[in-house]
Design an enzyme around this catalytic site. Structure first.
Site, mmCIF file in Angstrom:
data_model
loop_
_atom_site.group_PDB
_atom_site.id
_atom_site.type_symbol
_atom_site.label_atom_id
_atom_site.label_comp_id
_atom_site.label_asym_id
_atom_site.label_seq_id
_atom_site.Cartn_x
_atom_site.Cartn_y
_atom_site.Cartn_z
ATOM 1 N N GLU A 179 0.833 -1.219 0.000
ATOM 2 C CA GLU A 179 0.000 0.000 0.000
ATOM 3 C C GLU A 179 0.859 1.257 0.000
ATOM 4 O O GLU A 179 0.359 2.354 -0.271
ATOM 5 C CB GLU A 179 -0.978 -0.012 1.184
ATOM 6 N N CYS A 284 16.705 -6.438 0.723
ATOM 7 C CA CYS A 284 16.830 -7.640 1.556
ATOM 8 C C CYS A 284 18.205 -8.270 1.348
ATOM 9 O O CYS A 284 18.562 -9.195 2.056
ATOM 10 C CB CYS A 284 15.736 -8.635 1.216
ATOM 11 N N GLU A 378 16.720 -6.793 12.069
ATOM 12 C CA GLU A 378 16.753 -6.147 10.763
ATOM 13 C C GLU A 378 16.463 -4.654 10.964
ATOM 14 O O GLU A 378 15.418 -4.292 11.509
ATOM 15 C CB GLU A 378 15.699 -6.755 9.831
HETATM 16 P P1 NAD Z 1 5.731 -6.001 5.167
HETATM 17 O O1 NAD Z 1 5.866 -7.392 5.658
HETATM 18 O O2 NAD Z 1 5.350 -4.954 6.148
HETATM 19 O O3 NAD Z 1 4.616 -5.930 4.011
HETATM 20 C C1 NAD Z 1 4.623 -6.837 2.928
HETATM 21 C C2 NAD Z 1 3.185 -7.047 2.460
HETATM 22 O O4 NAD Z 1 2.416 -7.607 3.530
HETATM 23 C C3 NAD Z 1 2.497 -5.754 2.049
HETATM 24 O O5 NAD Z 1 1.803 -5.977 0.841
HETATM 25 C C4 NAD Z 1 1.563 -5.455 3.222
HETATM 26 O O6 NAD Z 1 0.367 -4.832 2.817
HETATM 27 C C5 NAD Z 1 1.267 -6.814 3.802
HETATM 28 N N1 NAD Z 1 1.079 -6.802 5.273
HETATM 29 C C6 NAD Z 1 1.649 -5.965 6.188
HETATM 30 N N2 NAD Z 1 1.282 -6.304 7.439
HETATM 31 C C7 NAD Z 1 0.457 -7.365 7.334
HETATM 32 C C8 NAD Z 1 -0.241 -8.182 8.284
HETATM 33 N N3 NAD Z 1 -0.170 -7.967 9.585
HETATM 34 N N4 NAD Z 1 -0.987 -9.211 7.806
HETATM 35 C C9 NAD Z 1 -1.072 -9.461 6.495
HETATM 36 N N5 NAD Z 1 -0.415 -8.722 5.550
HETATM 37 C C10 NAD Z 1 0.324 -7.694 5.960
HETATM 38 O O7 NAD Z 1 7.087 -5.635 4.416
HETATM 39 P P2 NAD Z 1 7.556 -4.229 3.829
HETATM 40 O O8 NAD Z 1 7.851 -3.320 4.977
HETATM 41 O O9 NAD Z 1 6.651 -3.766 2.761
HETATM 42 O O10 NAD Z 1 8.930 -4.648 3.120
HETATM 43 C C11 NAD Z 1 10.170 -4.695 3.768
HETATM 44 C C12 NAD Z 1 10.481 -6.096 4.225
HETATM 45 O O11 NAD Z 1 10.468 -6.980 3.118
HETATM 46 C C13 NAD Z 1 11.870 -6.222 4.834
HETATM 47 O O12 NAD Z 1 11.779 -7.052 5.961
HETATM 48 C C14 NAD Z 1 12.681 -6.882 3.735
HETATM 49 O O13 NAD Z 1 13.803 -7.624 4.181
HETATM 50 C C15 NAD Z 1 11.658 -7.773 3.138
HETATM 51 N N6 NAD Z 1 12.009 -8.187 1.794
HETATM 52 C C16 NAD Z 1 12.478 -9.449 1.636
HETATM 53 C C17 NAD Z 1 12.875 -9.874 0.389
HETATM 54 C C18 NAD Z 1 13.432 -11.256 0.210
HETATM 55 O O14 NAD Z 1 13.705 -11.608 -0.905
HETATM 56 N N7 NAD Z 1 13.610 -12.043 1.241
HETATM 57 C C19 NAD Z 1 12.783 -9.009 -0.713
HETATM 58 C C20 NAD Z 1 12.272 -7.730 -0.521
HETATM 59 C C21 NAD Z 1 11.889 -7.321 0.749
#
Ligand code: NAD
Length: 487
Positions: A179, A284, A378
């Site tokens: 979002e 990441c 992290e």
């Molecule tokens: P996030 O987990 O907050 O959000 C990811 C998705 O989950 C979003 O679409 C969000 O709307 C949804 N979401 C958020 N809270 C939720 C909940 N309680 N229940 C269900 N859905 C929910 O992650 P972010 O802040 O958008 O991204 C950063 C994170 O992503 C970092 O931890 C990073 O390391 C990780 N990441 C990992 C990789 C990988 O390849 N391992 C790649 C990119 C990013």
């Protein structure tokens, strides 16, 4: 770049952009903190409409051959190239990374599409005459309607990790973008339509937690891929699999770079600093801990010089939000209070003319102990913590102590010691003299431990397994109709 107003974000369902009376949320550009758009916070009702459209499109789409389906992605890759400047500016606007980093992201999306169009060369299936006149064959078949959930840090690239392969392999897809960065996904929908993708094959439903939960619970969604934080990856993996969906969920990271005293000075210093500060540390694959083995002071001194040449707003983008800036600065302050030494301090960074933006300068923290929170958690900002170790074995032990396991790297000219780290590190992606060891296509991307849940990786050859199921057919065309012990 100055943040400019953008059109309202809409869902993309059955080939049409639409927005009903749902609640909405502001889209904020982290470049200067201004509101640039708003997105619909959709409910299960919009998801149901998208799933119904995908289900209706599935028989015709999955009925095409793989060679027919990938034609869309030849055209689509071309459209990415033609629209490179626009798409990159959009990434910069909504995510805050530099224009150069945004272009690199779109170029990576093009590379991902190049893999997609090569699928017919790889997915050749298997056939063998197992008895005279009796043949066994294995074919890869799509799953049906599937979902992809993405994070904020690569608004263009992460959806391209999953969507093109899932579609080309015959599935119909629902994308739920972060979002925080919904604009790039709208452009993706526009360009896929322009490339000739039939309505209903690709749908975008915007929103937050509620949509993710509805995806995990939907009986018509056969598989879900997730990329985001470990906390949410665990929630999604548990919920989707408990509803009998196939799931791969990539989580957060805490990547360790092990630096030996013999490492090439200039290359190592610039690679470590680029790894920790690129995309403002919001990758990441970013370096988060440097384990300095024995006498590495000369390398640290050079890293300090390099980091001091980085200027927020010029060659360093913003972090995603006010909350992220506050969280990152809190970690730095806590390390300082616990006795670590701040060699370069990025707290309080501002950019003239963009005072409302969310900037943190590059930060190097020395003499960090493995039990401090900056060493364990992290941070997701341009911060590197240096832990000192007496030898490679101790360095490997420190790396192995992390709950995460996305990437690890070693910097040295000694092949034997490099091999020892390659074998001993507990991470899915290993670098030798490279700070961001992303495997390029056709090699697949995915971590270990709490950086990934589920079987297989998310891209490359591994994704073929995830997005398909095997159909095994045995045929007998034997006029003599002899039966043997098997038939
Ligand atoms: P996030 O987990 O907050 O959000 C990811 C998705 O989950 C979003 O679409 C969000 O709307 C949804 N979401 C958020 N809270 C939720 C909940 N309680 N229940 C269900 N859905 C929910 O992650 P972010 O802040 O958008 O991204 C950063 C994170 O992503 C970092 O931890 C990073 O390391 C990780 N990441 C990992 C990789 C990988 O390849 N391992 C790649 C990119 C990013």
């Amino acid at each position: 770049m100055h943040a400019s107003k953008q059109p309202q974000v809409k869902n993309f369902i059955n080939g049409k952009f639409e927005r009903n009376g749902q609640a909405s949320m502001d889209v904020i550009s982290p470049l200067d903190g201004s509101v640039i758009s708003s997105l619909p916070m959709s409910t299960a009702q919009e998801l149901n409409q998208a799933v119904a459209a995908a289900k209706a499109a599935y028989p015709a789409w999955s009925g095409l051959t793989l060679k027919e389906r990938i034609q869309v992605f030849f055209r689509y890759r071309q459209l990415l190239e033609e629209n490179m400047e626009d798409l990159s500016q959009l990434v910069q606007l909504e995510n805050g990374k530099t224009l150069g980093e945004s272009r690199a992201e779109v170029m990576k999306s093009m590379e991902l599409c190049e893999f997609t169009v090569s699928l017919p060369q790889i997915v050749t299936n298997e056939i063998q005459e197992v008895s005279r006149g009796v043949e066994c064959r294995i074919e890869r078949k799509p799953l049906g309607v599937v979902a992809c959930i993405s994070p904020f840090n690569f608004p263009n690239m992460v959806p391209h990790w999953t969507v093109p392969n899932a579609i080309a392999l015959g599935n119909c897809v629902i994308l739920k973008p972060s979002e925080m960065v919904p604009l790039s996904a709208m452009r993706m929908a526009e360009l896929l339509k322009e490339a000739g993708l039939p309505d209903g094959v690709f749908n975008v439903v915007n929103g937050g937690k509620e949509i993710v939960e509805a995806i995990c619970d939907h009986p018509d969604i056969k598989a879900t891929s997730f990329v985001g934080s470990t906390r949410v990856a665990k929630i999604v993996y548990r919920r989707a699999t408990s509803n009998l969906q196939r799931c791969v969920a990539l989580g957060g990271a805490k990547n360790h770079l092990i630096v030996l005293p013999d490492a090439n000075l200039a290359m190592t210093a610039s690679n470590v600093v680029a790894s920790m500060s690129g995309c403002a540390g919001q990758r990441c694959m970013a370096a988060s801990v440097m384990v300095g083995v024995d006498r590495v002071q000369h390398i640290i001194d050079r890293m300090v010089e390099e980091a001091k040449a980085i200027v927020p707003g010029e060659n360093l983008g913003s972090v995603i939000s006010k909350e992220a800036k506050e969280r990152i600065e809190r970690y730095i302050t806590e390390a300082e209070q616990q006795g670590a030494t701040i060699l370069v301090d990025g707290r309080g960074a501002t950019v003239p003319g963009r005072e409302g933006g969310f900037y943190v300068g590059p930060t190097i923290i020395d003499h960090v102990r493995p039990d401090m929170s900056v060493a364990k958690e992290e941070i997701f900002g341009p911060v590197i913590s240096i832990i000192r170790a007496k030898d490679v074995e101790e360095a490997i032990q420190i790396e192995n102590g992390s709950n995460y396991g996305n990437a690890a790297a070693v910097f040295t000219e000694n092949g034997g010691l490099a091999k020892r780290v390659m074998e001993g590190a507990s991470a899915g992606m290993i670098g030798v003299n490279i700070g961001v060891p992303v495997p390029r296509e056709p090699f697949s991307f995915g971590g270990w431990n709490e950086s990934k849940f589920g079987v297989g990786d998310i891209t490359g050859k591994s994704s073929i397994e995830f997005w398909t199921q095997n159909k095994k057919t045995t045929t007998k065309w034997n006029p003599e109709d002899k039966t043997n012990w098997m038939s």
